[in-house]
Enzyme design. Structure first.
Site, PDB file in Angstrom:
ATOM      1  N   HIS A 309       0.845  -1.186   0.000  1.00 56.31           N
ATOM      2  CA  HIS A 309       0.000   0.000   0.000  1.00 56.31           C
ATOM      3  C   HIS A 309       0.879   1.233   0.000  1.00 56.31           C
ATOM      4  CE1 HIS A 309      -3.186   2.790   1.027  1.00 56.31           C
ATOM      5  NE2 HIS A 309      -4.013   1.849   0.623  1.00 56.31           N
ATOM      6  N   ASP A 366      -7.832  -5.433  -0.010  1.00 54.45           N
ATOM      7  CA  ASP A 366      -8.325  -6.293  -1.085  1.00 54.45           C
ATOM      8  C   ASP A 366      -7.928  -7.751  -0.957  1.00 54.45           C
ATOM      9  OD1 ASP A 366      -9.736  -4.405  -2.546  1.00 54.45           O
ATOM     10  OD2 ASP A 366      -7.869  -3.545  -3.277  1.00 54.45           O
TER      11      ASP A 366
HETATM   12  N1  ACO Z   1       4.123  -7.572  -4.771  1.00 53.59           N
HETATM   13  C1  ACO Z   1       5.461  -7.571  -5.020  1.00 53.59           C
HETATM   14  N2  ACO Z   1       6.234  -6.475  -4.984  1.00 53.59           N
HETATM   15  C2  ACO Z   1       5.615  -5.313  -4.685  1.00 53.59           C
HETATM   16  C3  ACO Z   1       4.239  -5.234  -4.408  1.00 53.59           C
HETATM   17  C4  ACO Z   1       3.489  -6.433  -4.454  1.00 53.59           C
HETATM   18  N3  ACO Z   1       2.192  -6.428  -4.212  1.00 53.59           N
HETATM   19  N4  ACO Z   1       3.917  -3.963  -4.139  1.00 53.59           N
HETATM   20  C5  ACO Z   1       5.054  -3.258  -4.243  1.00 53.59           C
HETATM   21  N5  ACO Z   1       6.077  -4.087  -4.578  1.00 53.59           N
HETATM   22  C6  ACO Z   1       7.481  -3.727  -4.743  1.00 53.59           C
HETATM   23  C7  ACO Z   1       7.709  -3.057  -6.079  1.00 53.59           C
HETATM   24  O1  ACO Z   1       8.081  -3.985  -7.089  1.00 53.59           O
HETATM   25  C8  ACO Z   1       8.849  -2.122  -5.744  1.00 53.59           C
HETATM   26  O2  ACO Z   1      10.039  -2.878  -5.722  1.00 53.59           O
HETATM   27  P1  ACO Z   1      11.435  -2.232  -6.210  1.00 53.59           P
HETATM   28  O3  ACO Z   1      11.753  -1.174  -5.185  1.00 53.59           O
HETATM   29  O4  ACO Z   1      12.366  -3.396  -6.200  1.00 53.59           O
HETATM   30  O5  ACO Z   1      11.198  -1.677  -7.565  1.00 53.59           O
HETATM   31  C9  ACO Z   1       8.554  -1.689  -4.309  1.00 53.59           C
HETATM   32  O6  ACO Z   1       7.782  -2.757  -3.739  1.00 53.59           O
HETATM   33  C10 ACO Z   1       7.760  -0.404  -4.198  1.00 53.59           C
HETATM   34  O7  ACO Z   1       6.603  -0.553  -5.029  1.00 53.59           O
HETATM   35  P2  ACO Z   1       5.858   0.658  -5.695  1.00 53.59           P
HETATM   36  O8  ACO Z   1       5.021   0.156  -6.814  1.00 53.59           O
HETATM   37  O9  ACO Z   1       6.870   1.737  -6.015  1.00 53.59           O
HETATM   38  O10 ACO Z   1       5.004   1.148  -4.462  1.00 53.59           O
HETATM   39  P3  ACO Z   1       3.718   2.066  -4.549  1.00 53.59           P
HETATM   40  O11 ACO Z   1       3.557   2.690  -3.232  1.00 53.59           O
HETATM   41  O12 ACO Z   1       3.826   2.949  -5.748  1.00 53.59           O
HETATM   42  O13 ACO Z   1       2.563   1.017  -4.865  1.00 53.59           O
HETATM   43  C11 ACO Z   1       0.708  -0.398  -4.699  1.00 53.59           C
HETATM   44  C12 ACO Z   1       1.538   0.700  -4.021  1.00 53.59           C
HETATM   45  C13 ACO Z   1       0.292   0.095  -6.117  1.00 53.59           C
HETATM   46  C14 ACO Z   1      -0.542  -0.659  -3.903  1.00 53.59           C
HETATM   47  C15 ACO Z   1       1.589  -1.668  -4.822  1.00 53.59           C
HETATM   48  O14 ACO Z   1       1.966  -2.123  -3.537  1.00 53.59           O
HETATM   49  C16 ACO Z   1       0.899  -2.788  -5.599  1.00 53.59           C
HETATM   50  O15 ACO Z   1       0.972  -2.800  -6.826  1.00 53.59           O
HETATM   51  N6  ACO Z   1       0.182  -3.729  -4.892  1.00 53.59           N
HETATM   52  C17 ACO Z   1      -0.534  -4.774  -5.558  1.00 53.59           C
HETATM   53  C18 ACO Z   1      -1.850  -4.238  -6.062  1.00 53.59           C
HETATM   54  C19 ACO Z   1      -2.844  -3.983  -4.951  1.00 53.59           C
HETATM   55  O16 ACO Z   1      -3.044  -4.832  -4.082  1.00 53.59           O
HETATM   56  N7  ACO Z   1      -3.494  -2.821  -5.014  1.00 53.59           N
HETATM   57  C20 ACO Z   1      -4.514  -2.448  -4.041  1.00 53.59           C
HETATM   58  C21 ACO Z   1      -4.060  -1.287  -3.213  1.00 53.59           C
HETATM   59  S1  ACO Z   1      -5.209  -0.920  -1.958  1.00 53.59           S
HETATM   60  C22 ACO Z   1      -6.456  -0.113  -2.738  1.00 53.59           C
HETATM   61  O17 ACO Z   1      -6.360   0.465  -3.763  1.00 53.59           O
HETATM   62  C23 ACO Z   1      -7.688  -0.159  -2.053  1.00 53.59           C
END
Ligand code: ACO
Length: 431
Positions: A309, A366
């Site tokens: 998140h 989720d």
């Molecule tokens: N699985 C694996 N790796 C992840 C995940 C995940 N679910 N989420 C983040 N990471 C990793 C990224 O690959 C990144 O790694 P890196 O530093 O090696 O490149 C690091 O963690 C940071 O990720 P970002 O995408 O930069 O983090 P951000 O804060 O932008 O993203 C998000 C948040 C979009 C929710 C992300 O965690 C994600 O894609 N989660 C999966 C989708 C999801 O469950 N979304 C629902 C969110 S809650 C809602 O909307 C109600």
């Protein structure tokens, strides 16, 4: 309560130019450097793609502390609201800023009941969509269309409270009709004797040929699910609602834009993506460890959906409530869902794994909501619609807060241009 400006911050720019900027402090002692005048004073802008650290507004609706796992609507803890309140009361709270008294609650509930029908002509729209249509496409289009049926909504001075009531009530009807249409069943009209969530379940699952009784356990589960999704401050869809609304677009258009922003798999579409991921794991032998290994090695850009998140870096308080609810609902219905076992096993592995620990990735709202929706009989492609139904009062509250604020300006970020410098046009024959 408004934000206070007592302190200042100093910014030293290249060539030693020093700029003094006001510091804004919120009611929970959150601080922001106000950079509104930075460009005019120095020629510099700030760059923060994805708005990782940028406040777009002050707001009195929702307080969130991602480090501590705190979520409060208008000062009330999410745990208490989910346990003791219902979705209609929480909607009133978010939109009006206070809990209703008995008379206000009655008037609000009555208005929601009275406005539950959609214009008969709009039924033809449902007939026009192919049965394979994603219900989010139908929902967003229908909400936009409401501005055609209520053209006075284009006037900012029209009866906004009436439009808000219509929207809250009719979106529920539209969502259920979109589902009925997708499975080829007759549309079930709302029943005025039923409360908001029970009425939704009735429109979703009743058929004309038999009696449908709403289970109080399921009604409570839907209430809780919607409450947990009702607001989450400046996320992608809410910021979209505020951005679109800031141009003067009407309420229906602004909310339809929010619905579309929610659709993406990194936002509201994640609950559908979680189930698809769990089904994929199940189809491939049920070994979540292999999937997690792929995620860690970024194979095919896989992510553990329902994890991570932007704001919660410790735990998501909504996920905690949902995990408990998931066990209760499945036990009540006597359902044993293999996807739940896979989800729990994957959660256990991920929570002990250094990849997820170091990146502060925990289950979000989720991760378990989809399994509950499945148990309730709600199909996967309706999950994001359920999220939209829950988030609606939050979007409305933010739209209203923005419209009522005399300081509101049209949303218009700046950029740093990285393209070509000025070059001469060359006629096509000479290229
Ligand atoms: N699985 C694996 N790796 C992840 C995940 C995940 N679910 N989420 C983040 N990471 C990793 C990224 O690959 C990144 O790694 P890196 O530093 O090696 O490149 C690091 O963690 C940071 O990720 P970002 O995408 O930069 O983090 P951000 O804060 O932008 O993203 C998000 C948040 C979009 C929710 C992300 O965690 C994600 O894609 N989660 C999966 C989708 C999801 O469950 N979304 C629902 C969110 S809650 C809602 O909307 C109600």
């Amino acid at each position: 309560m408004s934000a206070e400006t007592k302190q200042t911050a100093k910014l030293v720019l290249p060539a030693g130019k020093e700029i003094t900027l006001p510091v804004i402090t919120g009611s929970e002692d959150e601080h922001a450097v106000d950079i509104k005048t930075l460009r005019a004073d120095s020629g510099f802008i700030t760059l923060d793609s994805g708005f990782m650290n940028t406040g777009s507004t002050t707001s009195g609706i929702t307080y969130l502390d991602g480090e501590e796992g705190i979520l409060r609507y208008r000062g009330y803890a999410i745990e208490e609201l989910a346990d003791k309140s219902d979705f209609v009361e929480v909607s009133y709270l978010l939109i009006n800023g206070k809990l209703p008294n008995v008379a206000e609650r009655k008037a609000f509930s009555t208005a929601l009941t009275r406005h539950s029908l959609i214009h008969e002509d709009m039924h033809q729209f449902f007939a026009g969509y192919p049965p394979t249509s994603h219900p989010m496409a139908v929902l967003s289009a229908m909400v936009t269309s409401m501005s055609a049926y209520y053209p006075d909504s284009l006037d900012r001075n029209s009866a906004i409270d009436l439009h808000i009531t219509r929207l809250l009530s009719k979106v529920r009807t539209i969502a259920a009709f979109a589902y009925k249409k997708s499975i080829g069943q007759p549309l079930m009209y709302p029943k005025n004797s039923l409360k908001y969530c029970a009425n939704f379940l009735h429109m979703m699952f009743a058929v004309p040929s038999e009696e449908y009784e709403v289970s109080p356990v399921l009604e409570k589960a839907v209430n809780q699910l919607l409450i947990l999704h009702a607001d989450h401050e400046q996320n992608c869809s809410t910021s979209t609602v505020r951005m679109v609304g800031s141009s003067g677009a009407n309420l229906y258009a602004s909310i339809a834009a929010g619905i579309l922003a929610l659709w993406g798999p990194l936002h509201g579409g994640a609950n559908q993506a979680v189930i698809e991921m769990l089904e994929d794991v199940k189809a491939n032998g049920g070994d979540g460890k292999k999937f997690i290994d792929d995620v860690k090695n970024k194979r095919d850009n896989r992510r553990l959906m329902g994890f991570g998140h932007r704001v919660y870096k410790n735990f998501d308080p909504r996920a905690k409530i949902l995990k408990k609810m998931c066990d209760e609902v499945l036990a009540h219905l006597g359902i044993k869902d293999p996807l739940l076992d896979i989800a729990k096993a994957m959660e256990e592995v991920a929570l002990k794994d250094d990849y997820f620990i170091s990146k502060k990735l925990y289950p979000n709202v989720d991760f378990y909501s989809g399994i509950i929706y499945r148990a309730l009989g709600i199909p996967t492609n309706m999950f994001t619609v359920m999220f939209a139904l829950g988030r609606l009062p939050g979007w409305i509250a933010h739209w209203k807060e923005m419209v009522d604020d005399p300081q509101t300006k049209i949303g218009r970020p700046r950029q740093i241009y990285t393209g070509e410098k000025l070059r001469k046009y060359v006629a096509i024959e000479s290229r």
